[in-house]
Design an enzyme around this catalytic site. Structure first.
Site, mmCIF file in Angstrom:
data_model
loop_
_atom_site.group_PDB
_atom_site.id
_atom_site.type_symbol
_atom_site.label_atom_id
_atom_site.label_comp_id
_atom_site.label_asym_id
_atom_site.label_seq_id
_atom_site.Cartn_x
_atom_site.Cartn_y
_atom_site.Cartn_z
ATOM 1 N N ASN A 8 64.839 33.901 45.793
ATOM 2 C CA ASN A 8 64.637 33.191 44.526
ATOM 3 C C ASN A 8 63.262 33.584 44.006
ATOM 4 O O ASN A 8 62.247 33.118 44.510
ATOM 5 C CB ASN A 8 64.713 31.678 44.800
ATOM 6 C CG ASN A 8 64.345 30.860 43.579
ATOM 7 O OD1 ASN A 8 64.286 31.374 42.468
ATOM 8 N ND2 ASN A 8 64.089 29.572 43.788
ATOM 9 N N TRP A 9 63.263 34.449 42.990
ATOM 10 C CA TRP A 9 61.971 34.942 42.493
ATOM 11 C C TRP A 9 61.270 33.932 41.599
ATOM 12 O O TRP A 9 60.128 34.140 41.213
ATOM 13 C CB TRP A 9 62.176 36.253 41.719
ATOM 14 C CG TRP A 9 62.645 37.404 42.555
ATOM 15 C CD1 TRP A 9 62.928 37.413 43.899
ATOM 16 C CD2 TRP A 9 62.887 38.746 42.093
ATOM 17 N NE1 TRP A 9 63.326 38.667 44.300
ATOM 18 C CE2 TRP A 9 63.316 39.505 43.210
ATOM 19 C CE3 TRP A 9 62.794 39.373 40.859
ATOM 20 C CZ2 TRP A 9 63.643 40.865 43.117
ATOM 21 C CZ3 TRP A 9 63.113 40.727 40.764
ATOM 22 C CH2 TRP A 9 63.524 41.461 41.878
ATOM 23 N N LYS A 10 61.961 32.874 41.225
ATOM 24 C CA LYS A 10 61.397 31.856 40.325
ATOM 25 C C LYS A 10 60.859 32.530 39.060
ATOM 26 O O LYS A 10 61.423 33.512 38.615
ATOM 27 C CB LYS A 10 60.321 31.036 41.053
ATOM 28 C CG LYS A 10 60.798 30.530 42.413
ATOM 29 C CD LYS A 10 59.900 29.498 43.003
ATOM 30 C CE LYS A 10 60.350 29.181 44.418
ATOM 31 N NZ LYS A 10 59.720 27.999 44.979
ATOM 32 N N HIS A 96 68.017 23.346 42.046
ATOM 33 C CA HIS A 96 66.798 23.585 42.829
ATOM 34 C C HIS A 96 65.846 22.404 42.608
ATOM 35 O O HIS A 96 65.790 21.844 41.516
ATOM 36 C CB HIS A 96 66.143 24.898 42.383
ATOM 37 C CG HIS A 96 65.043 25.342 43.282
ATOM 38 N ND1 HIS A 96 63.778 24.785 43.232
ATOM 39 C CD2 HIS A 96 65.010 26.255 44.269
ATOM 40 C CE1 HIS A 96 63.023 25.357 44.159
ATOM 41 N NE2 HIS A 96 63.744 26.248 44.809
ATOM 42 N N GLU A 98 62.838 22.245 42.043
ATOM 43 C CA GLU A 98 61.896 22.412 40.922
ATOM 44 C C GLU A 98 62.569 22.067 39.596
ATOM 45 O O GLU A 98 61.921 21.609 38.659
ATOM 46 C CB GLU A 98 61.344 23.847 40.929
ATOM 47 C CG GLU A 98 60.323 24.017 42.054
ATOM 48 C CD GLU A 98 60.190 25.424 42.594
ATOM 49 O OE1 GLU A 98 60.667 26.370 41.941
ATOM 50 O OE2 GLU A 98 59.612 25.565 43.685
ATOM 51 N N GLU A 166 67.070 22.381 51.333
ATOM 52 C CA GLU A 166 65.664 22.720 51.153
ATOM 53 C C GLU A 166 64.832 21.440 51.122
ATOM 54 O O GLU A 166 64.730 20.796 50.067
ATOM 55 C CB GLU A 166 65.465 23.461 49.830
ATOM 56 C CG GLU A 166 66.255 24.742 49.718
ATOM 57 C CD GLU A 166 65.610 25.709 48.743
ATOM 58 O OE1 GLU A 166 65.268 26.810 49.183
ATOM 59 O OE2 GLU A 166 65.430 25.352 47.580
ATOM 60 N N GLY A 172 57.332 26.231 49.364
ATOM 61 C CA GLY A 172 56.083 26.793 48.867
ATOM 62 C C GLY A 172 54.839 26.193 49.499
ATOM 63 O O GLY A 172 53.730 26.373 49.002
ATOM 64 N N SER A 203 59.666 27.765 52.931
ATOM 65 C CA SER A 203 58.639 28.559 53.611
ATOM 66 C C SER A 203 59.197 29.478 54.700
ATOM 67 O O SER A 203 58.564 29.670 55.744
ATOM 68 C CB SER A 203 57.537 27.659 54.166
ATOM 69 O OG SER A 203 56.922 26.936 53.112
ATOM 70 N N GLY A 224 61.834 31.738 48.721
ATOM 71 C CA GLY A 224 61.055 31.836 47.497
ATOM 72 C C GLY A 224 59.952 32.860 47.640
ATOM 73 O O GLY A 224 60.169 34.071 47.523
ATOM 74 N N GLY A 225 58.747 32.394 47.957
ATOM 75 C CA GLY A 225 57.557 33.249 48.002
ATOM 76 C C GLY A 225 57.733 34.564 48.750
ATOM 77 O O GLY A 225 57.353 35.626 48.250
#
Ligand code: PEP
Length: 240
Positions: A8-10, A96, A98, A166, A172, A203, A224-225
């Site tokens: 997930n590149w956001k 998600h 976010e 999640e 993150g 993470s 993600g990251g």
């Protein structure tokens, strides 16, 4: 079954660096003949077309990060499921944390979006997870149970729906849930969703991927990251 490794590149990335990343991923996956994973990348909407062009001859699939519940209409700034499908997407991330947090998305809205995704032939990756305070209060299973009950539409099947657990406090933050916590929650989710694939997210990085991916009822990871670095993301995939 191969593990599903989803990036997930956001809201990150311009064309040059992003296309360099997918070129590295495609080359790296090409060299891995183990068949132990399927890789998916979910770029921001602006990058879906160029990423799709780069990946069209690769085994890596791609997806969106959200879609609207309607197939078209006066919804400025939104993206409809048929538009994602038209760009060759196979997947869409929905609900998600976010989006639940910053856009006030409810589980009922997530279910409507998932239904739209299914109608377009997309696989919905439906995210659930508890807040730090909810875990501290021992409410994680009731929170996740309610999110599952309300976010999964009646069109869901093993072919078109994946669940991503999640824990919000692990996204993150560099904090990962312990292997025991993951095992316990994934067993709980398994009891609710039967044969749907269940991903863990929060993470995940190359260094902890092997333990997580080999935990019972973990069918893959949502990253993600660490999905923004080709070597790190490949490291996660090969840990499967
Ligand atoms: C995510 O955004 O779905 C996620 C799990 O992020 P990170 O890997 O950065 O914690």
């Amino acid at each position: 079954m191969p593990k599903l490794i989803v990036g997930n590149w956001k809201m990150n990335g311009l064309q040059a660096e992003s296309l360099e990343r997918v070129e590295k991923l495609a080359a790296g996956v090409q060299g891995d003949a183990s068949g132990s994973f399927h890789m998916v990348v979910c770029p921001p909407a602006t990058l879906i077309a160029p990423v799709a062009a780069k990946l069209k001859d690769s085994v890596i699939r791609w997806g969106g990060q959200d879609c609207h519940a309607e197939a078209s209409g006066a919804y400025t700034g939104d993206i409809a499921a048929p538009m994602l499908k038209d760009m060759g997407c196979d997947f869409v991330i929905l609900g998600h944390s976010e989006r639940r947090q910053h856009h006030g998305e409810t589980s009922a809205e997530v279910a409507a979006k998932a239904k739209a995704a299914h109608a377009s032939g997309l696989t919905a990756i439906i995210c659930v997870g508890e807040l730090d305070a909810q875990r501290s209060a021992g409410e994680q299973e009731s929170v996740v149970g309610r999110q599952l009950a309300e976010s999964i539409p009646d069109t869901a099947s093993t072919e078109n729906t994946v669940i991503a657990y999640e824990p919000v406090w692990a996204i993150g933050t560099g904090k990962t849930a312990s292997a025991d916590d993951i095992k316990q929650m994934h067993a709980f989710i398994r009891g609710k969703v039967g044969t749907l694939q269940i991903l863990y997210g929060g993470s995940v990085k190359a260094a902890n991927a092997s333990e997580i991916l080999h935990t019972e009822n973990v069918d893959g990871v949502l990253v993600g990251g660490a999905s923004l670095k080709a070597d790190e993301f490949l490291g996660i995939a090969v840990a499967s």
